[in-house]
Design an enzyme around this catalytic site. Structure first.
Site, PDB file in Angstrom:
ATOM      1  N   LYS A 116     -27.424  -4.238 -18.372  1.00 15.68           N
ATOM      2  CA  LYS A 116     -28.474  -5.246 -18.442  1.00 15.68           C
ATOM      3  C   LYS A 116     -27.930  -6.661 -18.574  1.00 15.68           C
ATOM      4  O   LYS A 116     -28.499  -7.606 -18.019  1.00 15.68           O
ATOM      5  CB  LYS A 116     -29.420  -4.926 -19.607  1.00 15.68           C
ATOM      6  N   GLU A 200     -32.693 -10.158 -26.793  1.00 17.01           N
ATOM      7  CA  GLU A 200     -33.680 -10.746 -25.895  1.00 17.01           C
ATOM      8  C   GLU A 200     -34.874 -11.252 -26.704  1.00 17.01           C
ATOM      9  O   GLU A 200     -35.298 -10.610 -27.679  1.00 17.01           O
ATOM     10  CB  GLU A 200     -34.146  -9.674 -24.902  1.00 17.01           C
ATOM     11  N   HIS A 235     -42.085   1.817 -26.580  1.00 13.30           N
ATOM     12  CA  HIS A 235     -41.426   1.470 -25.320  1.00 13.30           C
ATOM     13  C   HIS A 235     -41.431   2.608 -24.307  1.00 13.30           C
ATOM     14  O   HIS A 235     -40.750   2.524 -23.281  1.00 13.30           O
ATOM     15  CB  HIS A 235     -39.989   0.985 -25.570  1.00 13.30           C
ATOM     16  N   ARG A 297     -33.679   3.783  -8.861  1.00 12.36           N
ATOM     17  CA  ARG A 297     -34.106   5.160  -8.598  1.00 12.36           C
ATOM     18  C   ARG A 297     -35.601   5.170  -8.346  1.00 12.36           C
ATOM     19  O   ARG A 297     -36.266   4.128  -8.431  1.00 12.36           O
ATOM     20  CB  ARG A 297     -33.793   6.043  -9.809  1.00 12.36           C
TER      21      ARG A 297
END
Length: 671
Positions: A116, A200, A235, A297
């Site tokens: 990431k 983040e 999440h 994917r």
């Protein structure tokens, strides 16, 4: 086009890929673990190869075994599904090195988007907007703490190699940071073999918007519009839809153009999803949507995109992998209507959403023409502790959002599963909630309403059905010639003889059943016979509610609601609106069974799993809610916390222990 394909996966995604392959005349090869020997995907395939024991690390995650299975069966291509090896660049390279066709993006693209921090840096350089935070190599607590302090709380700690909420923790203050970091690193290491994280900024009113992209080997990249996956819990996505509510054309253009730009920046081939986080505090706006990550994917929620575009994305994957150009150009792809998908999990919402495992003795999913069902389990099978608890996906396509939500709620209400627990009733309440119907959604939707979404509101209805069924058994003998009984006669041939018989008075009796909440009681008394062929002439009295008993069993209609009742192990199991209730004969102690009783301070394993952390020792003083032991099960961590302020009196667990369901791992004595 290749002639055969091996799916390096299991469950519903393997079945999904096989359906398209079989439609296209492509031979199918399944791989399976010992736990999946009788699974539907194994039965569905033309050939099947055993990989090894149940744990994924000994079967589905062993690349060498998968490649050998392809060689042994003559498979020409490998489709990885999602999860497992699907985003493993080394596996993709090994597939190609073996002379097989890899149905997925280039290994270089997987690597570019797999970490990431590097992906965000790449996107920033490519002109794709990214969220503020820390993407550095220094992973010391001191550096990460300073970065979080600088970014400003709340922040998200996210696994660099992560996905699906694994290794992700929200931190609300500086004092919470160290413990959250340690937990995120453990989860990330266990799930991905990499404990690096990034920091983040946490958006306070976030929406999860993602764009389906597709590239081919001829340099073409298109998008197939956006999906909204904001309805999440911890999440993990719960309900997805396409298109996104409140998305105007200008914002759609901005986010889809950014997604295509992101895909082109890594020379993307095949199916991929570019995920964005949107600040929805003032509605969706193009300049308030930032890149989060790219999933290299096919996504779990791809059916909603298929529904609104009319395309088979697995067929697209096959054709692109075979070297063909994309089936459609961008201006040939259009939106049609609205689609929603609900993920049916084997979990217990009332029990903190802990995964539920065990046999599927009763397993019924909707069979309506307008409902697409994707599943990899069947009645008589089993939900294993070794894999993800998602057991099905239900998808509905309609003309507009309101109709799609109503249709999906109806589909979820038809789910019947026993004894494994599911979130079906929870899904119904989410879909029926006025705020959801109005499109007022963000990623905090479930968290802020969890109590009302979890609590069933139909327990009384279920009790009425169960009591009515029990009453009918006592008051009426089934069989020919037994359908017009005299409730005032003791000689009517009922199996219980003089049921409720009293001299000089009308017969009357009480029916009692119990569940985890206590005893439910109702009284039978004579009433005016209804116009019903199975009528007993008796009514069931529950407070002020009076219903003919005959209304309850046959079609199982209680009031205006349809319910279903089955009997298992001397218990009546009632299904209504996706919820399930179990009733049995009480012990007549005067109080009935209770849900639990007073706690003795024991901390028990919620399910079979592995101890990954022990955070207190005997003699330590702890506060209510403080984590004592952490167990990893079904790819998630579960913290066992102190039930009250007290002292740790016993710790019987060690890191690395494999524990069984209900095992006592520690005990706290109240101060």
């Amino acid at each position: 086009m290749f002639r055969s394909v091996l799916v390096a996966n299991r469950g519903e995604i393997a079945c999904r890929v096989f359906r398209t392959a079989q439609r296209m005349g492509i031979e199918t090869v399944a791989v399976y673990s010992e736990a999946d020997a009788h699974a539907p995907h194994v039965k569905m395939a033309d050939k099947a190869v055993l990989l090894g024991p149940a744990p994924a690390r000994e079967s589905y995650l062993v690349a060498e075994k998968v490649l050998q299975a392809a060689k042994d069966t003559g498979a020409e291509a490998i489709h990885p599904g999602y999860g497992f090896l699907s985003e493993n660049a080394e596996f993709a390279e090994a597939v190609e090195a073996a002379g097989l066709i890899w149905i997925g993006p280039k290994p270089s693209s997987i690597r570019a988007m797999g970490l990431k921090d590097a992906a965000k840096d790449l996107m920033d350089k490519a002109g794709v907007p990214v969220t503020p935070g820390y993407l550095g190599e220094d992973q010391t607590l001191e550096t990460l703490q300073k970065a979080a302090d600088k970014t400003g709380y709340p922040v998200l700690i996210k696994a660099v190699a992560g996905g699906g909420g694994k290794g992700m923790k929200k931190v609300g203050s500086a004092g919470e940071f160290a413990a959250a970091l340690a937990s995120a690193q453990r989860e990330s290491k266990a799930a991905f073999g990499d404990d690096r994280v990034l920091i983040e900024k946490y958006v306070t009113r976030p929406r999860h918007i993602e764009v389906q992209v597709f590239g081919d080997t001829h340099g073409n990249v298109v998008h197939l519009f956006e999906r909204d996956c904001s309805l999440q819990r911890r999440h993990q996505k719960v309900i997805e839809e396409a298109p996104a509510p409140g998305m105007d054309e200008a914002t759609r253009a901005a986010v889809t153009e950014a997604a295509v730009k992101a895909a082109k920046a890594v020379d993307y081939v095949g199916a991929g999803t570019v995920e964005f986080i949107a600040d929805a505090s003032e509605g969706l706006k193009g300049d308030r949507i930032w890149f989060m990550e790219m999933n290299t994917r096919l996504q779990v929620e791809h059916p909603v995109t298929e529904a609104v575009t009319g395309q088979d994305l697995v067929e697209w994957q096959f054709r692109v992998a075979a070297g063909e150009p994309l089936p459609l150009k961008q201006d040939e792809i259009a939106l049609d209507g609205w689609a929603m998908e609900a993920r049916l999990y084997a979990e217990d919402p009332a029990g903190g959403f802990l995964p539920s495992i065990g046999p599927l003795d009763h397993f019924v999913l909707p069979e309506d023409d307008g409902v697409r069902v994707e599943t990899g389990v069947e009645e008589g099978g089993e939900v294993s502790q070794f894999y993800d608890p998602m057991i099905a996906k239900l998808i509905v396509h309609a003309e507009d959002r309101e109709s799609a939500a109503a249709g999906l709620a109806d589909a979820c209400s038809q789910v019947q599963v026993w004894p494994v627990k599911t979130n079906a009733g929870f899904l119904v309440r989410c879909l029926d909630h006025p705020d959801f119907v109005d499109g007022d959604v963000d990623t905090g939707f479930i968290g802020t309403r969890e109590a009302e979404l979890v609590e069933p509101d139909n327990e009384g209805l279920a009790a009425s059905a169960a009591l009515g069924s029990a009453a009918l058994e006592q008051a009426w003998a089934h069989g020919p010639g037994r359908n017009a009984l005299d409730p005032t006669s003791p000689w009517d041939g009922r199996p219980t003889g003089l049921f409720g018989f009293r001299l000089n008075a009308a017969p009357r009796a009480e029916v009692r059943l119990e569940d985890a909440h206590g005893v439910h009681a109702a009284r039978l008394a004579p009433g005016r016979p209804a116009d019903h062929p199975l009528d007993t002439g008796l009514v069931l009295e529950m407070g002020e509610v009076r219903r003919p008993v005959s209304e309850l069993p046959g079609g199982m209609v209680v009031g205006d609601e349809a319910v279903t009742l089955i009997e298992r192990d001397d218990r009546r199991i009632v299904f209504v609106d996706g919820d399930v209730f179990s009733f049995g004969t009480p012990n007549y102690s005067g109080t009935g069974a209770t849900a639990g009783g007073a706690s003795d301070g024991s901390l028990r394993a919620p399910m079979p799993g592995k101890v990954v952390a022990v955070q207190a020792k005997v003699g330590d003083t702890v506060t209510k809610g403080q984590s004592i032991v952490v167990v990893e099960a079904m790819k998630m961590e579960h913290a066992l916390t102190a039930p009250y302020d007290g002292t740790v009196a016993e710790v019987s667990a060690s890191v690395g222990d494999q524990v069984v369901d209900g095992a006592v791992l520690a005990r706290v004595e109240e101060l």
